[in-house]
Design a protein around this motif. Sequence first.
Motif, PDB file in Angstrom:
ATOM      1  N   LYS A 448       0.572  -1.190   0.141  1.00  0.00           N
ATOM      2  CA  LYS A 448       0.061  -0.121   0.034  1.00  0.00           C
ATOM      3  C   LYS A 448       0.746   1.287   0.111  1.00  0.00           C
ATOM      4  O   LYS A 448       0.306   2.392  -0.121  1.00  0.00           O
ATOM      5  CB  LYS A 448      -1.015  -0.057   1.395  1.00  0.00           C
ATOM      6  N   GLY A 453      -5.163   6.108  -4.430  1.00  0.00           N
ATOM      7  CA  GLY A 453      -6.224   6.445  -3.343  1.00  0.00           C
ATOM      8  C   GLY A 453      -7.527   5.706  -3.465  1.00  0.00           C
ATOM      9  O   GLY A 453      -7.606   4.862  -4.434  1.00  0.00           O
ATOM     10  N   GLU A 454      -8.188   5.607  -2.629  1.00  0.00           N
ATOM     11  CA  GLU A 454      -9.528   4.973  -2.732  1.00  0.00           C
ATOM     12  C   GLU A 454     -10.618   5.684  -1.763  1.00  0.00           C
ATOM     13  O   GLU A 454     -10.146   6.555  -0.929  1.00  0.00           O
ATOM     14  CB  GLU A 454      -9.530   3.512  -1.648  1.00  0.00           C
ATOM     15  N   PRO A 517      -6.055   4.074   7.165  1.00  0.00           N
ATOM     16  CA  PRO A 517      -6.115   2.824   6.240  1.00  0.00           C
ATOM     17  C   PRO A 517      -6.890   1.595   6.994  1.00  0.00           C
ATOM     18  O   PRO A 517      -7.402   0.753   6.138  1.00  0.00           O
ATOM     19  CB  PRO A 517      -4.894   2.532   5.974  1.00  0.00           C
ATOM     20  N   GLY A 567      -5.299   8.169   0.628  1.00  0.00           N
ATOM     21  CA  GLY A 567      -4.246   7.065  -0.160  1.00  0.00           C
ATOM     22  C   GLY A 567      -2.757   7.985  -0.351  1.00  0.00           C
ATOM     23  O   GLY A 567      -2.871   9.059   0.474  1.00  0.00           O
ATOM     24  N   ASN A 568      -2.114   7.336  -0.779  1.00  0.00           N
ATOM     25  CA  ASN A 568      -0.707   7.858  -0.819  1.00  0.00           C
ATOM     26  C   ASN A 568      -0.835   9.020  -2.290  1.00  0.00           C
ATOM     27  O   ASN A 568      -0.737   8.406  -3.346  1.00  0.00           O
ATOM     28  CB  ASN A 568       0.381   7.003  -1.186  1.00  0.00           C
ATOM     29  N   TYR A 577       0.793  10.187   2.814  1.00  0.00           N
ATOM     30  CA  TYR A 577      -0.707   9.496   2.985  1.00  0.00           C
ATOM     31  C   TYR A 577      -1.472  10.220   3.729  1.00  0.00           C
ATOM     32  O   TYR A 577      -1.590  10.844   4.810  1.00  0.00           O
ATOM     33  CB  TYR A 577      -0.482   8.069   3.873  1.00  0.00           C
TER      34      TYR A 577
END
Length: 715
Positions: A448, A453-454, A517, A567-568, A577
């Motif tokens: 990860k 990203g999510e 996360p 996300g990163n 992050y």
Amino acid sequence: MNYLPAYTVWAKLKAVAALSGIVFVLSLALDYSGLLQPYSLKTLDILFRQVPLPAADQRVVVIAIDQPDIDFFQEQGIGWPWPRELYAPILDFCRRGGAKAVLLDLLFTETSFYGKEDDRKFADAIASSGNVFLPFFLSQRSKEPESSQDDILRKSGLTITGVPPAIPKQYQSLLPPILSLTTAVRGLGNVESSPDTDGVFRRLPLVVRFRDRWLPTLAFAAFQQMQESGPWKFDNGDLVHGYLRIPLDRNGNLLLKFRGPSRSHTRYSAANVIQSEARCCHGLSPIYPPSDFTGKWVLLGTTAPGLLDLKPSPLAPVYPGVELHATLLDNLLQEDFLRVVPSWILWTWSLILISGITVSILFANRLAVILSSLLFFALLHISLSAMLFWQSWLLPPVLPAAALGLASVLSAAFSYATEGRQKQAIRTMFSHYLSEGVINHLLQHPEKLKLGGERRRLTLFFSDLAGFTTLSERLAPEVVVTILNEYLSRMTDIILEEQGVVDKFEGDAIMAFWGAPLFQEDHARRACRAALRQQAVLRTLNQRFSEKGWPQLHCRIGLHTGEAVVGNLGSRKRFDYTVIGDTVNLASRLEGLNKFYGSTILASESTVQECQGSIEFLEIDLVAVKGRKTPVRVFEPLALKEELTISQARGQAAFDEGLKLYRRGHFEQAALSFELSLKYWPEHGPSQTFRRRCQEWLNKPPAADWDAVFRPDKK
């Protein structure tokens, strides 16, 4: 940001198999070397002391010649050794009570000091009883055979078929009782025995080899003569008679199953037994009723320290030798033997422990998990050993324990040499702004740590210090740095303790979030709890700052729950992050709204809904936030549900009533409610704000289309 590829599950499983095999071989080598033997004996003693032992067989009793008995007859002018005719009343009293058998753990190898008549009276009492067993002593030293040796071999020798165990001792001579006693007894048995390598007596031989015959030990001699006729045989290391199977170790000894410390078997005073017989003969009431000995197996022996028949045992450093024979007889009568588990079970269990701890160490990524696993397997091993011991099975604890320890050390070393460095690098890199749970998640999923990203549902947190820029201009730079570091450290610790992620610092401002996360079902509650804790800690900090003459800090916090991209994010060479989206903007604006209400924490309606009643909130206002079409309902977190004080509850009720009146345009009545709220909350900013608004609206009423929505004229 570069990272090493994580070891695959398959690679870890291969490592587990290899390490388990290595540790297993090393453990067996350690066991066969004999280095573990002293520790095995000591752990066996611990099991005897700690595991509940079965009750002693009431059929086995001991008549003890103790120091008080010797002193009693000494006062009568009879010194030690006693005349042998003094033992005759003991035998007579046992016969009077109907004893099953009487075993004398006393050697009579020389003619009595009091003359042949003394021996004759003793022999007559033995013959009259018909159930007396006397000991002989086997020696490894060669000497001329006694005249009664052939009688003993004929009277006591056993014929045992089958393949015997590898009995190491070779006896060269036999020291029997005098001939008159040998002729009178029912049977004879050996009393020579040796302790284990550490000097503790834990086992006795049932039979020993002398010339071409098998000679029984004293207790076994009495036991086997009372059995039904039939052959005895050695079978697969056991001594077998019909259905009875007695387990022997590789040296032909029986591992005793002790019933407890000394005196576990009922003990009687020899002097009192002699007096009881004398009183019965004169028609007087005896000290002991003869019925105490009905059907009993009676052992007579010395327990006085000066008579030198005290031996170390697993249960005590001083243990009467006669009670060792009592324990052996007890085991035989109850057919209750302590058996050692087969070697393959011991090795299999050791391998299970080795594999279990190796898997735990290689697949876990937290020291607490590893230590918990080690504790679990250790307790499991101890519990299993104790449970089996209670069920009369000995699982030698030391080999599996040594294997468990060796596997732990080698697995930990291997883990550090392979994944440990990578994990340490990740942990060092993120420990300052990620919670331990998040770091552990990244350690499990280092993939990860790449761009992308999510969309997740999160709770955003923004905090800022009110007026800190102006405040810092009045202080020396060193003091500013000290204050800011102390503040940020304490606030950050709370966020991490609540499993949040510190996204970034912007001067004295902190941005954090919950819900990624790691998935956190209660992310909103964690965020609110962190905010409440921060305000409580800030009050303590301010007390310390005040003592040093430093200014007071005032922190404002905004909380909002909603969808965001996390996300990163960044470039391939440098990224963070972090989280982006409208949720972030609203949380930031809520933080800024505190200045209009004199409040310290403001949360959105979605955050309140996510908390599901676990946090007590106070509805503050409807606010038209820049960038949003519909007004936002904002709330102030007061406390955890169970921690709400009476003053807060009363102030909350008064404020709620005032807010309802305010929205209906009843400003005069609303002002009274806000005034009441301030009686319970003298420093409550929102109550002061709405009381002031009511006065303003009373002086200058709002327009007819007033909707009670607050529209700030600045950010």
